[in-house]
Structures are given as structure tokens and as C-alpha cells.
Enzyme design. Structure first.
Site, PDB file in Angstrom:
ATOM      1  N   GLY A  99      44.202  64.718  66.698  1.00 47.03           N
ATOM      2  CA  GLY A  99      44.420  64.341  68.092  1.00 47.03           C
ATOM      3  C   GLY A  99      43.127  64.132  68.859  1.00 47.03           C
ATOM      4  O   GLY A  99      42.029  64.220  68.296  1.00 47.03           O
ATOM      5  N   GLN A 100      43.278  63.857  70.159  1.00 42.39           N
ATOM      6  CA  GLN A 100      42.104  63.513  70.972  1.00 42.39           C
ATOM      7  C   GLN A 100      41.048  64.620  70.929  1.00 42.39           C
ATOM      8  O   GLN A 100      39.887  64.378  70.622  1.00 42.39           O
ATOM      9  CB  GLN A 100      42.513  63.269  72.433  1.00 42.39           C
ATOM     10  CG  GLN A 100      41.346  62.810  73.307  1.00 42.39           C
ATOM     11  CD  GLN A 100      41.565  63.017  74.804  1.00 42.39           C
ATOM     12  OE1 GLN A 100      42.495  63.722  75.221  1.00 42.39           O
ATOM     13  NE2 GLN A 100      40.711  62.426  75.606  1.00 42.39           N
ATOM     14  N   ASN A 111      52.965  70.566  59.319  1.00 34.96           N
ATOM     15  CA  ASN A 111      53.602  70.563  60.631  1.00 34.96           C
ATOM     16  C   ASN A 111      53.627  72.001  61.115  1.00 34.96           C
ATOM     17  O   ASN A 111      54.073  72.896  60.388  1.00 34.96           O
ATOM     18  CB  ASN A 111      55.031  70.020  60.452  1.00 34.96           C
ATOM     19  CG  ASN A 111      55.750  69.878  61.763  1.00 34.96           C
ATOM     20  OD1 ASN A 111      55.393  70.511  62.755  1.00 34.96           O
ATOM     21  ND2 ASN A 111      56.769  69.048  61.776  1.00 34.96           N
ATOM     22  N   TYR A 139      56.304  70.341  79.487  1.00 35.51           N
ATOM     23  CA  TYR A 139      54.971  70.697  78.970  1.00 35.51           C
ATOM     24  C   TYR A 139      54.397  71.880  79.753  1.00 35.51           C
ATOM     25  O   TYR A 139      53.920  72.859  79.179  1.00 35.51           O
ATOM     26  CB  TYR A 139      54.074  69.463  79.100  1.00 35.51           C
ATOM     27  CG  TYR A 139      52.608  69.651  78.777  1.00 35.51           C
ATOM     28  CD1 TYR A 139      52.192  70.116  77.538  1.00 35.51           C
ATOM     29  CD2 TYR A 139      51.627  69.297  79.714  1.00 35.51           C
ATOM     30  CE1 TYR A 139      50.839  70.249  77.242  1.00 35.51           C
ATOM     31  CE2 TYR A 139      50.277  69.424  79.420  1.00 35.51           C
ATOM     32  CZ  TYR A 139      49.888  69.894  78.180  1.00 35.51           C
ATOM     33  OH  TYR A 139      48.556  70.020  77.894  1.00 35.51           O
TER      34      TYR A 139
HETATM   35  C1  AKB Z   1      48.256  65.709  80.334  1.00 40.97           C
HETATM   36  O1  AKB Z   1      47.960  64.839  81.150  1.00 40.97           O
HETATM   37  O2  AKB Z   1      49.420  66.007  80.031  1.00 40.97           O
HETATM   38  C2  AKB Z   1      47.121  66.489  79.691  1.00 40.97           C
HETATM   39  C3  AKB Z   1      46.849  67.766  80.418  1.00 40.97           C
HETATM   40  C4  AKB Z   1      46.282  67.742  81.759  1.00 40.97           C
HETATM   41  O3  AKB Z   1      47.076  68.822  79.877  1.00 40.97           O
HETATM   42  N1  AKB Z   1      45.943  65.693  79.644  1.00 40.97           N
END
Ligand code: AKB
Length: 317
Positions: free
Chosen positions: A11-12, A53, A143
Site C-alpha cells: 500500500g501507499q 490476508n 473507517y
Molecule cells: C483517509 O483519507 O481515509 C486517510 C486517513 C486520513 O486516514 N488518508
């Protein structure tokens, strides 16, 4: 001896973190674990790389044993924007993946686990300017909810089991090597890439949207410094605010125009605007500064210069 595993290594952040850790601790001592994103040649060829995973507990545990790992960096996550489109995927990867890693670390008595959190832990009820470390955590994205849950779980494992888990709340991370995927702050990298290619850019947040940001070298330094901080000096463990700069989308475009005067940006906000509007504009990161000496190096101008210098090479121009 450090034997490190980076989960989410393609990932990034994971891709650059793996290379920085290999440079510091030796290529063979840093195992990269990726799920499906194609890793770069550099990542695959410079040290061990495994496809797995984080949701596969038995496979992950066997790999930690096989490589005699003592430190895990868990960088795999479904970010805010993708998480709103696929909430159940975000729930599973971010929560079940985290508990798998914590349980493996507890069972195998690992030395340390690093798990980044995010500014997504904050929500619309949180003060948006100079947001304190200790404040209201009522995020409205899946998230963000998983990151609050994660911070609490990490602290639980520290206090209940003595597992040394550390983490920090990343702001938007900007880099030129591996593009970010599925985040709300991705417009920053997209804007730089469009400018480097000589194209106009349509930005998915409003011109006056201000968010805290950080350039990749500082993001790598922060997590690696936190990993090495003296445990006895830490009052926090999994939830340090860290930041480097705050700017609006319009100020970013202006910064790019210093080098690309003809660069054009239009603004067409989509669903990600509401996410951005629920996050802080700036952060108080004094706890990180006091407890482990956090200090960023890059400001907006230094970052813009470096991004525009390096992007043409990466984009094959
Ligand atoms: C997002 O934009 O979801 C992420 C973060 C701020 O955790 N880059």
C-alpha cells in the site's frame, strides 16, 4: 535482533515503510506481506515477500512463526471513502484484521506491534481547530469507528496483557511513489499527479476545505521513531495526534502554481466532502512532541518542490 513483518506492504505507506525498515534493519529482516495489490519489483526483489490476508489467522500466525518475527507493523486497512462504499468490508478488514494481529502477538509474545490510527477517529462534535489529543471521539464513518475501536483495543492489550502496542493518528499522507487508495485525502496526491502530467484537475472537495497533512518522509519517521521511543516515557500508547501542516485544497493548488503557473483546478465536491467536513482542520500534537520527540521536517512548499521534482520520473515522463 529486530525481525519485522509489515502487513499491507504494497500500500501507499506500507511500500515505503518496508523499504525504509529494510534499509535500517537489513533486507532479510523485514518480511513484506501483501494481499492482492501488485508489489513493485523493488519491494519483491529486495527481501522476503509473502501474499496473505490479515483475515487468515492461521496463515498469518504460521508466517510470524516461520520468520521468527518479533515486531509487526499493521498497515493494511480499508480507508474512509472505500469504507463508506463497502462498510462491511471495512468492518471486517479493520476490526477482524486488527484483533487477529493482536491475538497472534499476544499468543506468540511478540516484542512490539505498531498500528496506525487516523484523524478519522474524530467527528463533527470534535473541536476542529488545534484538536486536542483527548477529546470527543464520535466518528461518522465505518473507517473512523474501526479506528476508535482499534485504539481502545490496542490500549486494552497493553494494560491487560502487557503487549507493547503503539500507534499514532495519521493525517492525510502525501507521497509520489505508491498512490493512495480509497481515502478522503487522496485529492492531494491526485492534484500533484495531474499537475505533473500537465493536465487540469477536478477536485472532489471544495476549495476552502482544510485538513491536516503530512509528507511521506515525515510519516515514515514518525512511526519508526515511535517504535523506538522509550516505553517508560510514554503516557499514551496507541492514539498520538501527529501533524505536519494544514492547508486548503485551494492553497495546495496555489502552492503547485508557484512551479506550474498554468495549472487549472475546478471543484466538484462529492460524498467525500461530508467526510472531510467531519474531520479536524488542525491538530494539537504536543503529546507526541513531549513523550517521544515528534517533530516534522516538511512544510507545504518543501513538499510541493519535492513532489514535482520526483513525480515525472515515477510517471515515466
Ligand atoms: C483517509 O483519507 O481515509 C486517510 C486517513 C486520513 O486516514 N488518508
Amino acid at each position: 535482533m529486530e525481525r519485522i513483518m509489515v502487513i499491507g506492504a504494497a500500500g501507499q505507506i506500507g511500500s515505503e515503510l518496508t523499504m525504509a525498515l529494510r534499509e535500517k534493519f537489513g533486507n532479510d529482516n523485514v518480511v513484506a506481506v501483501g494481499r492482492k495489490t501488485k508489489p513493485s519489483e523493488e519491494l519483491r526483489n529486495s527481501g522476503p515477500f509473502e501474499f496473505s490476508n490479515v483475515l487468515n489467522y492461521d496463515e498469518m500466525k504460521a508466517m510470524v512463526q516461520k520468520y521468527r518475527i518479533d515486531t509487526i507493523y499493521l498497515m493494511a486497512a480499508i480507508l474512509s471513502a472505500t469504507g463508506e462504499q463497502k462498510p462491511m468490508l471495512a468492518y471486517r478488514v479493520n476490526n477482524d484484521g486488527l484483533i487477529n494481529v493482536l491475538e497472534i502477538a499476544r499468543e506468540l509474545k511478540l516484542e512490539r506491534v505498531l498500528i496506525p490510527s487516523s484523524i478519522a477517529v474524530f467527528g463533527p462534535e470534535t473541536p476542529r481547530d488545534n484538536t486536542p489529543n483527548e477529546t470527543i471521539l464520535k466518528p461518522k464513518t465505518m473507517y473512523g469507528i474501526s479506528k476508535v475501536h482499534g485504539e481502545l483495543l490496542c490500549d486494552y492489550y497493553f494494560y491487560k496483557y502487557g503487549l507493547d502496542v503503539r500507534g499514532l493518528r495519521y493525517p492525510g499522507i502525501i507521497s509520489y511513489k505508491t498512490p493512495p487508495g480509497g481515502g478522503t485525502t487522496d485529492y492531494t496526491v491526485e492534484m500533484y499527479r495531474a499537475a505533473a502530467e500537465g493536465k487540469p484537475y477536478t477536485c472532489f472537495v471544495k476549495e476552502d476545505t482544510v485538513l491536516p497533512m503530512m509528507y511521506m518522509p515525515d510519516a515514515l519517521k514518525s512511526i519508526m521513531d515511535l517504535a523506538e521511543a522509550d516505553l517508560s516515557k510514554l503516557k499514551h500508547h496507541s492514539d498520538f495526534n501527529i501533524t505536519a501542516m494544514s492547508f486548503s485544497a485551494g492553497e495546495l493548488a496555489e502552492s503547485i502554481r508557484q512551479y506550474k503557473p498554468d495549472f487549472k483546478v475546478t471543484y466538484e465536491p462529492d460524498f467525500r466532502q461530508a467526510i472531510a467536513d467531519s474531520w479536524p482542520r488542525s491538530l494539537d500534537d504536543s503529546a507526541a512532541r513531549e513523550e517521544w520527540g515528534w517533530e516534522p521536517e516538511y512544510d507545504l512548499d518543501a513538499m510541493t518542490r519535492d513532489m514535482l521534482e520526483n513525480l515525472p520520473k515515477v510517471l515515466g515522463m
